[in-house]
Scaffold this active site. Structure first.
Site, PDB file in Angstrom:
ATOM      1  CG  HIS A  33     -17.634 -33.736  -2.685  1.00 40.48           C
ATOM      2  ND1 HIS A  33     -16.443 -33.755  -1.984  1.00 40.48           N
ATOM      3  CD2 HIS A  33     -17.644 -34.859  -3.431  1.00 40.48           C
ATOM      4  CE1 HIS A  33     -15.771 -34.840  -2.305  1.00 40.48           C
ATOM      5  NE2 HIS A  33     -16.477 -35.532  -3.185  1.00 40.48           N
ATOM      6  CG  ASP A  47     -15.791 -31.352   0.309  1.00 39.51           C
ATOM      7  OD1 ASP A  47     -16.929 -31.718   0.650  1.00 39.51           O
ATOM      8  OD2 ASP A  47     -15.134 -31.890  -0.603  1.00 39.51           O
ATOM      9  CB  SER A  64     -15.362 -38.521  -3.030  1.00 34.94           C
ATOM     10  OG  SER A  64     -14.821 -38.094  -4.255  1.00 34.94           O
TER      11      SER A  64
END
Length: 875
Positions: A676, A726, A825
């Site tokens: 992502h 992901d 992230s």
């Protein structure tokens, strides 16, 4: 250089910037038992004012493939001497004591032939003469100066320790002259006696020969009742009579019980006419334990000149007077000027003599001195709170030690300041002093008695300073306080302007610079702060190596006032005070601009490549893992503590790319992150760069490197509108396996096994990154301990969004909300496997808010994608 050879070089100490690697790799496998020697023989008697001998027992069987728990003494070229019969060697204990075979904390040495795996790890030329040697005598094959040996601990592990060359020394006490008396033996730092069972003239002759009091001795006995409390070391000594040292005789270690007739071994040596020891007294002191040394010779009293007068001379004087405790030499008529003649000059005792008469010295009455140079001594009794400096070239320098409950121990350097140093040196009789670098002196092996000491500078004795309770600390011996004191004079004046200290660094050689002005510690603003300024700070603190400046509160924000701004040093000044051009307290800064330094900085890059064959054996090593208290429960990470942490950055026209995501280094050329991360800006390689070796995002460092992106591989099942699959891989620019340069700050993490269940194999898990700290995004790399949770927690909370390709981690307690927001992230969730290798089990993926109750973070489960990762990267 392959990665395997690079790590081996780090293990052998070949790369100077790596500190603490051996403790990282081996602490869980091998621990020195210096703090808790193995159990062994019982000592029924012991002196109340001296350290009880450490208990020892024969080492257990060696492990099949032993590995050294820490670096051996540094290798130095030195030609070893051949010969099967041990004789005095320049690379062993000094002549007269070459047969010592125990460490300085009492552990028996292993035979050199029993530890070939250790010798094979070192350059063959340096060790050739020790291979196959059946003896276990202490030696210094590396030419380091102080002999050492290998020993086995209670768990079957092998370690090495320095030896006490005085072990096995003998003396006679309680006789009418120096040729007779009770035999006392020095072992494990304490003088003790020998049980008289089977004691005969052959044994006595060895004692006399060892003391150079003739070749023939007559065995005697002395009642223990007249000796006080003193340990018994041996019984049933069985000498042939031709041994050069009592250590070479067969004997039994004393196991307790009652010595026959309750008698100790004694001797009378055969000299019929020996030298008469001069009469000595101490004058001018405040007690019988100190004073000016005066000798009675040729019918009159006289003094001793202090030329070459040192603590070894003082030890002999104290011994001759029958005074125990700490022997210290004093100079320049410290106890006042004497009268009468100057009797002796140029006294050069070794410290082992029984009388000053046995020391090298000038002829009686021959000197070039006046009474302003009268020598003195103090023989300070050992009482709780007595301090000394040990391990240096004299009593003026060394490791600070405090005597407590019959044992010497060290002081931890947490919060240590120059004011503390002043108090210590003043108590020891010196006018000035400075904190010395710990690596100048050998590490202690005893207890750590004191921590968090804080002196105001007005105390007359060290124990008047505030401190923790005795024995309460969170330190290792690498943090022992070391001090160098000076007698005075302008050349030694340490009051160079303002006292300076370094705070919140990973060791005492680095940290935020704080100065003591107007009774208060404060910081320095980093306006114009350069390496030249850092060099002056480090010089003032006693460090001589390269210095590096750090800005923007690199070591955290200080408290209190900002004392100084716009420091302008040329690099040659003696102290910070010489560089201050602006009024104290005048500035335009905040604590976010606090200046820092790193002293003795060796930041050479160490290049190396990874390859498929070596990667699996050396991945996941934290080479700069240091004090545990700085890791468990911490927020700021150690610099270099997470060497696989990298950042994915968005390129800009200004060259200061914004941090976009975290990532994990898997090899020299491959990085693991979240899919992502590319959702907003696409997967064009020209838009991104990867930064390795970063710690403070705004401060460039020597290990830091920004590398372009050659390829982005997003898992084919990933969909931007979902959170499953992901995961993504990034190929760095560069030739095959030569993209990122490995160093102590840049190393790969380990991959898990396919379908490995981390809850079954992992513990001690962390997330890292420059993420949300609750106030803002951090400039320095953050870390947070985080527990893995059973998947049912996330299945219940997130329903169908949580799949079998995800991990659930976080703290569900109200007061401990730690989740993926404190990482980045795409950043790693790392767990430690048994054996201290770190494995990337998760990639930070998604969650509901930051630290929301009952909403743990969700991570991509890396073990589910190992086949895909290997097929793409060819690892």
């Amino acid at each position: 250089m392959t990665l395997a050879r690079f790590v081996l070089a780090l293990m052998l100490g070949a790369l100077p910037e790596v500190v603490g690697f051996d403790s990282v790799l081996n602490d869980s496998l091998h621990h020195s038992h210096r703090h808790s020697p193995p159990a062994g023989p019982h000592y029924p008697y012991y002196l109340p004012t001296q350290q009880r001998p450490p208990r020892t027992r024969p080492p257990p069987p060696l492990p099949r493939f032993p590995r050294p728990p820490r670096a051996l003494p540094a290798q130095r070229p030195h030609a070893l001497q051949a010969g099967h019969t041990p004789r005095p060697h320049p690379w062993g204990c000094p002549a007269g004591e070459p047969w010592v075979s125990v460490t300085d904390f009492g552990a028996p040495c292993l035979r050199w032939a029993e530890v070939p795996p250790f010798l094979e790890r070192s350059p063959p030329a340096s060790w050739a003469q020790l291979r196959g040697q059946r003896h276990n005598f202490c030696r210094s094959p590396d030419g380091a100066g102080r002999p050492w040996c290998f020993y086995g601990d209670a768990r079957g592990k092998v370690d090495w320790g320095y030896c006490d060359c005085r072990h096995g020394s003998v003396r006679l006490r309680g006789g009418k002259n120096e040729f007779e008396g009770t035999v006392e033996v020095y072992a494990s730092g304490v003088w003790g006696t020998v049980c008289s069972s089977h004691w005969d003239d052959s044994d006595a002759s060895v004692i006399c020969h060892q003391l150079q009091l003739g070749g023939k001795g007559i065995a005697k006995q002395t009642p223990f009742s007249g000796l006080g409390l003193i340990p018994i070391y041996w019984s049933n000594v069985r000498c042939r009579g031709d041994e050069e040292n009592i250590l070479l005789c067969e004997k039994d270690i004393w196991q307790g019980g009652v010595c026959p007739q309750k008698m100790a071994a004694a001797v009378t040596c055969s000299f019929s006419h020996g030298p008469t020891f001069p009469i000595i007294r101490l004058a001018g002191g405040s007690s019988v334990h100190e004073g000016r040394v005066e000798l009675y010779h040729a019918g009159q009293w006289g003094t001793v000149c202090d030329d070459q007068w040192d603590d070894a001379d003082a030890e002999v004087i104290c011994r001759q007077l029958g005074l125990s405790g700490i022997a210290k030499a004093w100079h320049q008529a410290y106890f006042g000027e004497g009268s009468g003649p100057v009797m002796l000059d140029e006294v050069r005792c070794t410290g082992n003599e029984l009388s000053i008469e046995q020391c090298p010295k000038s002829s009686w009455g021959e000197h070039n001195c006046g009474h302003k140079e009268d020598a003195g001594v103090s023989c300070t009794p050992l009482t709780d709170g007595v301090i000394r400096l040990a391990g240096g070239k004299g009593s003026h320098e060394g490791r600070l030690e405090v005597y407590y409950r019959g044992q010497w121990g060290t002081v931890c350097d947490d919060g240590w300041t120059e004011l503390n140093t002043y108090v210590v040196c003043r108590q020891l009789g010196f006018k000035y002093g400075k904190q010395a670098s710990a690596n100048h002196f050998e590490e202690s092996t005893g207890p750590i008695w004191l921590d968090d000491v804080s002196c105001s500078g007005k105390e007359t004795r060290f124990l008047q300073c505030s401190r923790r309770q005795w024995g309460r600390h969170d330190c290792s011996h690498r943090e022992d306080v070391s001090i160098a004191c000076y007698p005075g004079g302008e050349g030694h004046r340490l009051s160079l302007g303002f006292p300076v200290r370094l705070m919140d660094g990973e060791n005492k050689k680095e940290g935020r610079v704080e100065v003591f002005i107007n009774g208060q510690w404060g910081t320095i603003c980093d306006d114009g702060w350069t390496d030249k300024d850092a060099a002056v700070i480090c010089r003032q603190l006693g460090y001589k190596g390269p210095a590096r400046a750090r800005t923007m509160a690199y070591f955290g924000e200080g408290k209190g006032p900002i004392h100084v701004d716009n420091v302008k040093c040329t690099g040659n000044e003696r102290s910070l005070a010489d560089c201050i051009k602006q009024d104290i307290g005048r500035h335009n800064c905040r604590h976010s601009e606090d200046a820092g330094v790193i002293c003795d900085y060796f930041g050479k890059k160490a290049s190396g490549n990874s390859n498929k064959e070596s990667l699996s054996s050396v991945c996941g090593l934290r080479l700069l893992h240091r004090r545990q208290k700085r890791i468990i429960g911490g927020k700021n990470s150690l610099r270099g503590g997470w060497p696989w942490q990298v950042s994915l950055r968005l390129k800009s026209s200004h060259g200061d790319g914004r941090l976009l995501c975290g990532a994990t280094l898997l090899s020299s050329c491959w990085v693991l992150t979240a899919a992502h991360c590319f959702k907003r800006y696409g997967n064009s390689t020209r838009s991104y760069a990867v930064r390795v070796g970063d710690y403070h995002t705004l401060v460039p460092e020597e290990f830091e490197e920004e590398i372009g992106v050659q390829q982005i591989v997003i898992h084919r099942e990933y969909r931007p509108d979902r959170s499953d699959y992901d995961i993504a891989l990034v190929r760095l620019q560069g030739p095959e396996e030569q993209c990122a340069r490995f160093s102590s700050h840049v190393l790969p993490a380990c991959l898990p096994l396919w379908r490995e269940r981390p809850q079954k194999t992992a513990s001690n898990c962390y997330i890292t990154g420059w993420g949300d700290t609750g106030r803002a995004y951090s400039r320095t790399l953050q870390q947070a301990a985080i527990p893995l949770l059973p998947k049912r927690f996330c299945e219940e909370r997130y329903k169908g969004r949580f799949t079998g390709r995800m991990l659930c981690a976080g703290n569900l307690h109200e007061h401990k909300r730690v989740d993926s927001c404190q990482g980045d992230s795409g950043g790693p969730l790392m767990c430690e496997r048994p054996g201290e290798s770190w494995v990337v089990y998760g990639v930070t993926s998604w969650g509901y808010g930051c630290g929301v109750k009952d909403s743990p973070g969700v991570y991509t489960k890396v073990s589910a994608f190992v086949p895909w990762i290997k097929s793409v990267t060819k690892l």
